[in-house]
Design an enzyme around this catalytic site. Structure first.
Site, PDB file in Angstrom:
ATOM      1  N   HIS A  55     -10.170  -5.664  -1.213  1.00  0.00           N
ATOM      2  CA  HIS A  55      -9.365  -5.553   0.094  1.00  0.00           C
ATOM      3  C   HIS A  55     -10.271  -5.090   1.284  1.00  0.00           C
ATOM      4  CE1 HIS A  55      -6.679  -3.361   2.897  1.00  0.00           C
ATOM      5  NE2 HIS A  55      -5.703  -4.254   2.411  1.00  0.00           N
ATOM      6  N   HIS A 110       0.810  -1.245   0.028  1.00  0.00           N
ATOM      7  CA  HIS A 110      -0.082  -0.194   0.120  1.00  0.00           C
ATOM      8  C   HIS A 110       0.813   1.282  -0.200  1.00  0.00           C
ATOM      9  CE1 HIS A 110      -3.468  -2.556   0.583  1.00  0.00           C
ATOM     10  NE2 HIS A 110      -3.148  -3.030   1.761  1.00  0.00           N
ATOM     11  N   ASP A 142       1.675  -6.923   2.416  1.00  0.00           N
ATOM     12  CA  ASP A 142       0.785  -6.087   3.272  1.00  0.00           C
ATOM     13  C   ASP A 142       1.558  -4.934   3.865  1.00  0.00           C
ATOM     14  OD1 ASP A 142      -1.714  -4.994   3.613  1.00  0.00           O
ATOM     15  OD2 ASP A 142      -2.296  -6.626   4.863  1.00  0.00           O
TER      16      ASP A 142
HETATM   17  C1  GRE Z   1      -4.442  -3.662   5.423  1.00  0.00           C
HETATM   18  O1  GRE Z   1      -4.291  -2.947   4.486  1.00  0.00           O
HETATM   19  O2  GRE Z   1      -4.387  -5.010   5.292  1.00  0.00           O
HETATM   20  C2  GRE Z   1      -4.659  -3.221   6.674  1.00  0.00           C
HETATM   21  C3  GRE Z   1      -5.125  -2.033   7.056  1.00  0.00           C
HETATM   22  C4  GRE Z   1      -5.177  -1.347   8.227  1.00  0.00           C
HETATM   23  C5  GRE Z   1      -4.658  -2.378   9.338  1.00  0.00           C
HETATM   24  C6  GRE Z   1      -4.195  -3.562   9.266  1.00  0.00           C
HETATM   25  C7  GRE Z   1      -4.164  -3.879   7.999  1.00  0.00           C
HETATM   26  O3  GRE Z   1      -5.610  -1.183   5.886  1.00  0.00           O
HETATM   27  O4  GRE Z   1      -3.608  -5.404   7.519  1.00  0.00           O
HETATM   28 ZN    ZN Z   2      -3.728  -4.461   2.938  1.00  0.00          ZN
END
Ligand code: GRE
Ligand code: ZN
Length: 327
Positions: A165, A10, A286
């Site tokens: 997601h 991300h 992740d």
């Molecule tokens: C994710 O992008 O998978 C995520 C979040 C927020 C907290 C934990 C997490 O967006 O794994």
């Molecule tokens: Zn994620």
């Protein structure tokens, strides 16, 4: 293992960053987290080098565009996020790809933005953070409804995967989490939300209409592989409102792909592997919600798959799925 490919990785732009604050951990960690999620240069690329991740497909943080109530703003912020990703991709074409952020508030605008991202920016697909809110904070629109069929037609036509997601349930629909806010997010609620959305897609007849759709889910399948047998077993007794023509498990195995994002655990992996087979599983980390080191250390060391399977799941499956042009 060198040459791994990861694709639940991300980034954020200033407009979407703040939504992630509550997930960043204790207060002192916010500055580090902010730096990591905004950075698309040396720190991220250095960590990829250290952990043997050759190529990462970037995606916007959650809920990202799906939490924006105003449709025009959603369209504008998607474009900005996608252009930011495209800039990083053009600087590092051998290290980064892009997943489009989409303004699902308007299915036609989402289809148009996905088309722009794939055809003009060379993106590899889309990542959407669960249901979308629209106009009012209490709204939650899931994409199995008829209004989204033409959007799905575009996804199939472009022949790119759609990564569903997690996001957190909204307060108006979260009575069952009362007094337990920890339960609503990544430890459990994320998987509940994403699995329900996935199963709704399966139960809506979507995959009869568009059998070539490829839906990716992370976290080793958001609990679904573990329960797939039971879902079909119980549905022999009650299929009220189910609009699929075939058992749900057949759609899941035909249309879903699963990554290891945020779930670096042998028993869970073994279950997903046994249920899905080697061709439908993919490595991912992740980052920066997880450390690349944790994802890679587990993956590189685990002995629950053969070396040949490890190479497929860690690299070759992704090259094929995304048509990657790596050396
Ligand atoms: C994710 O992008 O998978 C995520 C979040 C927020 C907290 C934990 C997490 O967006 O794994
Ligand atoms: Zn994620």
């Amino acid at each position: 293992m060198q040459g791994k490919i990861a694709f639940e990785e991300h980034m954020a732009i200033r407009e979407t960053l703040e939504e992630t604050r509550s997930f960043a951990g204790d207060s002192g960690k916010w500055d580090d987290f902010t730096r990591q999620i905004l950075d698309l240069e040396d720190e991220r690329l250095g960590k990829m080098d250290e952990t043997g991740i050759e190529f990462a497909i970037l995606s916007l943080n959650a809920p990202g565009i799906q939490g924006i109530l105003d449709t025009n703003e959603a369209i504008e912020v998607s474009k900005k996020a996608n252009d930011t990703m495209a800039d990083a991709v053009s600087k590092h074409p051998k290290r980064y790809g892009g997943f489009a952020a989409l303004p699902m508030q308007d299915p036609d605008a989402a289809a148009k933005e996905l088309t722009r991202c794939v055809k003009e920016l060379g993106f590899k697909g889309a990542m959407v953070n669960g249901f979308t809110q629209k106009d009012t904070p209490d709204s939650a629109i899931y994409y199995d409804i008829p209004e989204y069929r033409s959007f799905w037609a575009t996804v199939q036509e472009l022949d790119v995967p759609f990564y569903l997601h997690p996001r957190m349930q909204i307060p108006a629909r979260a009575q069952n989490y009362q007094d337990h806010p920890w339960l609503m997010s990544a430890p459990w609620g994320f998987a509940v939300e994403t699995s329900i959305h996935s199963l709704r897609l399966c139960g809506s007849g979507l995959f009869e209409d568009y059998p070539k759709l490829k839906i990716i889910i992370g976290h080793l399948g958001e609990h679904i592989p573990y329960d797939l047998w039971r879902i079909d077993a119980r549905m022999r007794f009650s299929r009220r409102g189910y609009r699929g023509e075939r058992p749900l498990g057949e759609y899941f195995l035909q249309n879903f792909l699963v990554t290891t994002s945020g779930n670096f655990c042998d028993p869970t992996f073994k279950c997903a592997h046994e249920v899905l087979g080697t061709d439908r599983l993919f490595f991912s980390a992740d980052y920066p919600f997880e450390k690349m080191e944790d994802a890679a250390d587990w993956y590189d060391a685990t002995d629950v798959m053969t070396a040949e399977e490890k190479k497929k799941i860690g690299r070759d499956n992704a090259i094929k799925l995304f048509n990657l042009d790596l050396d």
